[in-house]
Design a protein around this motif. Structure first.
Motif, short mmCIF file in Angstrom:
data_model
loop_
_atom_site.label_atom_id
_atom_site.label_comp_id
_atom_site.label_asym_id
_atom_site.label_seq_id
_atom_site.Cartn_x
_atom_site.Cartn_y
_atom_site.Cartn_z
N VAL A 199 0.84 -1.19 0.00
CA VAL A 199 0.00 0.00 0.00
C VAL A 199 0.87 1.25 0.00
O VAL A 199 1.86 1.33 0.75
N MET A 200 0.52 2.21 -0.84
CA MET A 200 1.22 3.48 -0.92
C MET A 200 0.21 4.61 -0.78
O MET A 200 -0.98 4.44 -1.03
N SER A 201 0.71 5.77 -0.40
CA SER A 201 -0.14 6.95 -0.30
C SER A 201 0.74 8.19 -0.36
O SER A 201 1.93 8.14 0.00
N CYS A 202 0.18 9.30 -0.80
CA CYS A 202 0.93 10.55 -0.86
C CYS A 202 -0.03 11.72 -0.65
O CYS A 202 -1.22 11.63 -0.92
N ASP A 203 0.53 12.81 -0.16
CA ASP A 203 -0.24 14.02 0.09
C ASP A 203 0.76 15.16 0.24
O ASP A 203 1.97 14.95 0.06
N SER A 204 0.29 16.33 0.56
CA SER A 204 1.18 17.47 0.74
C SER A 204 0.71 18.31 1.92
O SER A 204 -0.47 18.30 2.28
N LYS A 205 1.67 19.04 2.52
CA LYS A 205 1.37 19.86 3.68
C LYS A 205 2.24 21.11 3.62
O LYS A 205 3.45 21.03 3.37
N GLY A 206 1.63 22.28 3.83
CA GLY A 206 2.36 23.53 3.74
C GLY A 206 3.23 23.79 4.95
O GLY A 206 2.86 23.49 6.09
N VAL A 207 4.42 24.34 4.71
CA VAL A 207 5.36 24.71 5.76
C VAL A 207 5.73 26.18 5.57
O VAL A 207 6.06 26.61 4.47
N ARG A 208 5.64 26.95 6.64
CA ARG A 208 5.96 28.37 6.57
C ARG A 208 7.46 28.54 6.40
O ARG A 208 8.26 28.04 7.18
N MET A 209 7.83 29.29 5.35
CA MET A 209 9.24 29.41 4.97
C MET A 209 9.66 30.87 4.93
O MET A 209 8.84 31.78 4.81
N LEU A 210 10.97 31.08 5.03
CA LEU A 210 11.54 32.39 4.77
C LEU A 210 11.34 32.75 3.30
O LEU A 210 11.17 31.87 2.45
N LEU A 211 11.37 34.04 3.02
CA LEU A 211 11.09 34.50 1.66
C LEU A 211 12.03 33.86 0.65
O LEU A 211 11.61 33.43 -0.43
N ARG A 212 13.31 33.73 0.99
CA ARG A 212 14.28 33.19 0.03
C ARG A 212 14.09 31.69 -0.20
O ARG A 212 14.63 31.14 -1.16
N ALA A 213 13.35 31.02 0.69
CA ALA A 213 13.16 29.58 0.56
C ALA A 213 11.90 29.20 -0.18
O ALA A 213 11.64 28.02 -0.39
N LEU A 214 11.10 30.17 -0.59
CA LEU A 214 9.87 29.89 -1.32
C LEU A 214 10.15 29.61 -2.78
O LEU A 214 11.16 30.07 -3.34
N ARG A 215 9.24 28.88 -3.40
CA ARG A 215 9.33 28.70 -4.85
C ARG A 215 9.01 30.01 -5.54
O ARG A 215 8.39 30.91 -4.97
N GLU A 216 9.39 30.13 -6.81
CA GLU A 216 9.38 31.41 -7.50
C GLU A 216 8.00 32.07 -7.48
O GLU A 216 7.86 33.25 -7.12
N ALA A 217 6.97 31.32 -7.87
CA ALA A 217 5.63 31.91 -7.94
C ALA A 217 5.14 32.34 -6.56
O ALA A 217 4.55 33.42 -6.40
N THR A 218 5.39 31.52 -5.56
CA THR A 218 4.97 31.86 -4.20
C THR A 218 5.74 33.05 -3.68
O THR A 218 5.18 33.90 -2.96
N ARG A 219 7.01 33.15 -4.01
CA ARG A 219 7.81 34.28 -3.55
C ARG A 219 7.29 35.60 -4.13
O ARG A 219 7.23 36.62 -3.43
N LYS A 220 6.89 35.61 -5.38
CA LYS A 220 6.33 36.82 -5.98
C LYS A 220 5.05 37.23 -5.28
O LYS A 220 4.83 38.42 -5.01
N ALA A 221 4.19 36.24 -4.97
CA ALA A 221 2.94 36.56 -4.26
C ALA A 221 3.24 37.11 -2.87
O ALA A 221 2.56 38.03 -2.40
N ALA A 222 4.25 36.58 -2.21
CA ALA A 222 4.60 37.06 -0.88
C ALA A 222 5.13 38.49 -0.93
O ALA A 222 4.82 39.31 -0.07
N GLN A 223 5.93 38.79 -1.95
CA GLN A 223 6.45 40.15 -2.08
C GLN A 223 5.33 41.15 -2.35
O GLN A 223 5.34 42.27 -1.84
N GLU A 224 4.35 40.75 -3.16
CA GLU A 224 3.21 41.63 -3.41
C GLU A 224 2.38 41.84 -2.16
O GLU A 224 1.90 42.95 -1.89
N GLU A 225 2.20 40.79 -1.36
CA GLU A 225 1.40 40.89 -0.15
C GLU A 225 2.04 41.81 0.88
O GLU A 225 1.34 42.49 1.64
N ARG A 226 3.36 41.85 0.89
CA ARG A 226 4.05 42.68 1.88
C ARG A 226 3.74 44.16 1.70
O ARG A 226 3.73 44.92 2.65
N GLY A 227 3.48 44.57 0.47
CA GLY A 227 3.25 45.98 0.21
C GLY A 227 1.83 46.42 0.43
O GLY A 227 1.53 47.62 0.31
#
Length: 511
Positions: A199-227
């Motif tokens: 039996v196998m299974s997979c899923d995902s769970k979000g982890v709060r990261m520093l800005l530099r550790a985010l993936r590109e698309a998420t980092r852009k959204a975070a930079q926009e949210e800051r302003g």
């Protein structure tokens, strides 16, 4: 830094363990003195400190005795063809008992090729902290925040600054992939029967990261949210998603099949006093040889490929029944189907019943106007249908009920959404066949892994992670959760010995 070619002049023999004996006698004399009344807690605290000091003196004496033996009969390391020279050198080592000094001979030839044989024989790491300190720090950081773990170690006399502790954790986790590539069968695995499900299974769970550790698309959204201004300070804050990086969580285990009757499953939805069957009748046998993993650096396709690698290690002939439990996400299903096709293996995909139950509850509340008692009975009826009938029939029945009750607007949308969910995923919601074959139909294992493997540590209040450290902590937690920690530690120490052996000969090796 003068070099010598002959042993140093012999000095009067000194017992290297004399300080340990003196410390022990001093502690014993203190314990015999009854002139001062002390509480049990005061006695424990004093003896704990003294015991650590006795152990430190014993360790220092052992190291000094070894150094004296090495100096009495210095032997050039193997491979030296030119006339070697040596000199005495020393280094500090922080151990779980306290600081000690390691004295040893440092050899070199005319080409300045440096060798420290004692470093390799004692398996001394290049940093100041011993391998036991490294292990203590890693075990603490895997279960608690760094500040809490280091404070507890400090109360035991092991003082490690936070930055150095993070480096030790990263070094402790560095052999994770090599361990599973080398260890064909973890030592705690029990042989699986040919009839056992894989039996196998997979899923995902979000982890709060520093800005530099985010993936590109998420980092852009975070930079926009800051302003953006926050708005109403008293309004309920929305859950932020732009500061999260998704950790892919996977699990694989062996499990004997157990056919179940749909009536038993439905009966579990009743209050305990109204059930007709024992709860054990609906429970699957406990998973065996369970291995869980979570990664922030690898994406979902890579994680699923690694999951299939482990499945093929367990069943290289594809002779067993492979089952993949998913939560209903189409992207995960497509990746699983693609990987199975690439490897030429048949995988039975079963989508989680609990997610279906969630949609049925929403539809039942819409059909019965938020009357929870009537909605509960409606859910039980439809779960019985889901477990026995084709999903197209169940979806059609839901829509017909909504039409007869003349639902409109949002209530009708909720029912239609449930019907669409069932109809669109009908091929993977064949619960009647799955129950008859003894397959699991719920993703409890992977949901639990997302919680205890990721959320319980990575989601503690105030935690915000950099990528390398988050990945290292997740690896350590995965080893502990899978029951492979002791086997991994033994493997890691062997790898460290090989690395330290090269370092002792002045060679550069990759971490």
């Amino acid at each position: 830094r003068a070099t010598v070619t002959t042993p140093p002049r012999s000095a009067p023999a000194v017992d290297p363990f004399a300080p340990a004996v003196a410390q022990f006698e001093q502690t014993l004399a203190w314990a015999r003195d009854l002139s001062v009344d002390l509480s049990a807690e005061q006695l424990e605290r004093k003896l704990l400190v003294d015991a650590r000091e006795v152990a430190r003196c014993v360790l220092q004496g052992r190291l000094d005795a070894r150094a004296a033996r090495e100096r009495e009969a210095p032997t050039a390391p193997k491979g030296f063809t030119l006339v070697p020279r040596f000199r005495a050198s020393a280094r500090a080592l922080q151990t779980v008992f306290g600081d000690v000094t390691v004295r040893r001979l440092c050899w070199r030839d005319r080409n300045h090729f440096i060798v420290r044989p004692a470093d390799a024989e004692l398996n001394l790491p290049p940093e100041r902290y011993s391998l036991m300190v490294r292990r203590f720090v890693a075990e603490g950081a895997a279960t608690r925040s760094f500040d809490t773990a280091l404070a507890e170690l400090g109360r035991q006399g092991i003082d490690v600054p936070k930055r150095q502790a993070q480096q030790l954790v990263a070094r402790m986790a560095q052999d994770f992939e090599s361990f599973y590539a080398w260890q064909q069968a973890p030592v705690n695995d029990t042989p699986a029967a040919p009839s056992d499900l894989l039996v196998m299974s997979c899923d995902s769970k979000g982890v709060r990261m520093l800005l530099r550790a985010l993936r590109e698309a998420t980092r852009k959204a975070a930079q926009e949210e800051r302003g953006r201004p926050r708005g109403d300070p008293m309004a309920r804050r929305r859950e932020r998603t732009h500061d999260r990086r998704m950790a892919v969580v996977t699990a694989i285990w062996d499990q004997p099949p157990k056919p179940r009757d749909p009536d038993v499953i439905v009966d579990n939805l009743r209050p305990a006093g109204q059930r007709s069957f024992a709860p054990e009748l609906s429970e699957m046998p406990r998973p065996r040889n369970k291995r869980v993993n979570a990664t922030l650096t690898n994406d979902m396709p890579r994680a699923i490929a690694d999951l299939f690698d482990e499945a093929e290690r367990r069943d290289p002939a594809h002779a067993r029944t492979w089952v993949m439990l998913l939560d209903g996400a189409d992207e995960q299903r497509r990746l699983v189907e693609r990987e199975a096709e690439r490897r030429g293996v048949r995988v039975t995909i079963v989508m989680d019943l609990l997610h279906v139950l969630h949609y049925l509850w929403q539809a039942a509340m819409a059909l019965h106007g938020d009357e929870e008692g009537e909605a509960e009975g409606c859910v039980r009826r439809y779960v019985g249908k889901v477990l026995r009938r084709p999903m197209a029939d169940v979806a059609a029945g839901l829509r017909q009920s909504a039409t007869l009750r003349k639902l409109t607007g949002k209530a009708r949308e909720v029912v239609d959404r449930c019907a669409d969910y069932l109809a669109d995923r009908a091929p993977w919601l064949a619960y009647e066949a799955a129950l008859a074959a003894g397959l699991p139909i719920a993703t409890g294992v992977i949901e639990g892994a997302c919680r205890h493997l990721v959320q319980d540590r990575m989601g503690i209040t105030g935690a915000c992670w950099d990528l390398p450290m988050a990945e290292a902590v997740l690896r350590l937690r995965a080893l502990v959760s899978s029951g492979h920690w002791e086997a991994y530690v033994a493997f890691h120490l062997r790898c460290e010995h090989e690395r330290n052996r090269h370092l002792a000969r002045g060679l550069e090796v990759a971490a």
